[in-house]
Design a protein around this motif. Structure first.
Motif, mmCIF file in Angstrom:
data_model
loop_
_atom_site.group_PDB
_atom_site.id
_atom_site.type_symbol
_atom_site.label_atom_id
_atom_site.label_comp_id
_atom_site.label_asym_id
_atom_site.label_seq_id
_atom_site.Cartn_x
_atom_site.Cartn_y
_atom_site.Cartn_z
ATOM 1 N N ARG A 95 47.129 31.947 32.675
ATOM 2 C CA ARG A 95 48.565 32.213 32.504
ATOM 3 C C ARG A 95 48.936 33.644 32.878
ATOM 4 O O ARG A 95 49.981 33.883 33.473
ATOM 5 N N GLU A 96 48.101 34.596 32.482
ATOM 6 C CA GLU A 96 48.398 36.019 32.680
ATOM 7 C C GLU A 96 47.948 36.483 34.063
ATOM 8 O O GLU A 96 47.271 35.764 34.776
ATOM 9 N N ASP A 97 48.282 37.719 34.390
ATOM 10 C CA ASP A 97 47.880 38.322 35.662
ATOM 11 C C ASP A 97 46.351 38.423 35.705
ATOM 12 O O ASP A 97 45.749 39.066 34.855
ATOM 13 N N PRO A 98 45.696 37.810 36.687
ATOM 14 C CA PRO A 98 44.232 37.848 36.755
ATOM 15 C C PRO A 98 43.662 39.255 36.872
ATOM 16 O O PRO A 98 42.536 39.505 36.474
ATOM 17 N N GLU A 99 44.445 40.178 37.403
ATOM 18 C CA GLU A 99 43.981 41.569 37.546
ATOM 19 C C GLU A 99 43.652 42.199 36.199
ATOM 20 O O GLU A 99 42.853 43.132 36.131
ATOM 21 N N LEU A 100 44.245 41.691 35.124
ATOM 22 C CA LEU A 100 43.994 42.221 33.786
ATOM 23 C C LEU A 100 42.510 42.127 33.444
ATOM 24 O O LEU A 100 41.947 43.028 32.822
ATOM 25 N N TRP A 101 41.845 41.073 33.855
ATOM 26 C CA TRP A 101 40.434 40.838 33.532
ATOM 27 C C TRP A 101 39.482 41.632 34.422
ATOM 28 O O TRP A 101 38.295 41.676 34.162
ATOM 29 N N PHE A 102 40.024 42.274 35.453
ATOM 30 C CA PHE A 102 39.191 43.034 36.398
ATOM 31 C C PHE A 102 39.732 44.441 36.632
ATOM 32 O O PHE A 102 39.408 45.077 37.618
ATOM 33 N N SER A 103 40.517 44.935 35.703
ATOM 34 C CA SER A 103 41.152 46.239 35.826
ATOM 35 C C SER A 103 40.130 47.370 35.687
ATOM 36 O O SER A 103 39.064 47.202 35.093
ATOM 37 N N GLU A 133 46.120 25.583 32.061
ATOM 38 C CA GLU A 133 47.353 26.292 31.747
ATOM 39 C C GLU A 133 47.376 26.788 30.305
ATOM 40 O O GLU A 133 48.179 27.636 29.957
ATOM 41 N N SER A 134 46.486 26.264 29.472
ATOM 42 C CA SER A 134 46.502 26.646 28.061
ATOM 43 C C SER A 134 45.680 27.892 27.778
ATOM 44 O O SER A 134 45.713 28.399 26.675
ATOM 45 N N VAL A 135 44.924 28.397 28.755
ATOM 46 C CA VAL A 135 44.096 29.574 28.524
ATOM 47 C C VAL A 135 44.729 30.800 29.177
ATOM 48 O O VAL A 135 45.314 30.721 30.263
ATOM 49 N N GLN A 167 41.199 34.418 21.310
ATOM 50 C CA GLN A 167 41.998 33.273 20.871
ATOM 51 C C GLN A 167 41.757 32.030 21.735
ATOM 52 O O GLN A 167 42.350 30.987 21.496
ATOM 53 N N CYS A 168 40.880 32.130 22.709
ATOM 54 C CA CYS A 168 40.686 31.058 23.676
ATOM 55 C C CYS A 168 39.656 30.034 23.181
ATOM 56 O O CYS A 168 38.559 30.407 22.765
ATOM 57 N N PRO A 169 39.992 28.745 23.296
ATOM 58 C CA PRO A 169 39.035 27.718 22.882
ATOM 59 C C PRO A 169 37.826 27.610 23.820
ATOM 60 O O PRO A 169 36.797 27.061 23.450
ATOM 61 N N LEU A 170 37.928 28.151 25.017
ATOM 62 C CA LEU A 170 36.831 28.096 25.982
ATOM 63 C C LEU A 170 35.944 29.337 25.944
ATOM 64 O O LEU A 170 34.998 29.452 26.735
ATOM 65 N N GLN A 171 36.223 30.260 25.039
ATOM 66 C CA GLN A 171 35.508 31.545 24.980
ATOM 67 C C GLN A 171 33.990 31.392 24.932
ATOM 68 O O GLN A 171 33.290 32.029 25.717
ATOM 69 N N PRO A 172 33.425 30.566 24.064
ATOM 70 C CA PRO A 172 31.953 30.476 24.018
ATOM 71 C C PRO A 172 31.340 29.988 25.342
ATOM 72 O O PRO A 172 30.347 30.543 25.814
#
Length: 77
Positions: free
Chosen positions: A11-19, A5-7, A34-39
Motif C-alpha cells: 500500500r505504501e511507497d516501496p522506497e520506504l523499505w529501502f530508504s 493490498e492488505s499489507v 502489524q503485518c500478518p505476513l511478518q513471520p
C-alpha cells in the motif's frame, strides 16, 4: 480486498523499505509489526540473505540483520 493490498509494503511507497534515512526505515519496521505476513517475510529474507532493506520488521544490510541504520556522515559531538 486481496491479500497483497492488505499489507503495508504493498500500500505504501516501496522506497520506504529501502530508504537511506534511518527514520524511514524505522517507520517501515513499525508497519511490519502489524503485518500478518511478518513471520514468513522475515524467514524468507533470512533464507535469501537479502542484501538490504526492511524485511519482516528487521533491517538487513549486506545479507544480515542490523539493529539500527546509522545516518550518513560524521556523528555529532
Amino acid at each position: 480486498m486481496r491479500r497483497a493490498e492488505s499489507v503495508a509494503c504493498q500500500r505504501e511507497d516501496p522506497e520506504l523499505w529501502f530508504s537511506q534515512l534511518p527514520s524511514h526505515l524505522e517507520l517501515a519496521k513499525a508497519h511490519c509489526r502489524q503485518c500478518p505476513l511478518q513471520p514468513a517475510c522475515l524467514a524468507g529474507a533470512v533464507e535469501r540473505a537479502e542484501p538490504w532493506g526492511v524485511w519482516g520488521g528487521e533491517i538487513f544490510e549486506r545479507g544480515g540483520i542490523i539493529a539500527k541504520k546509522r545516518g550518513r556522515g560524521r556523528p555529532r559531538k
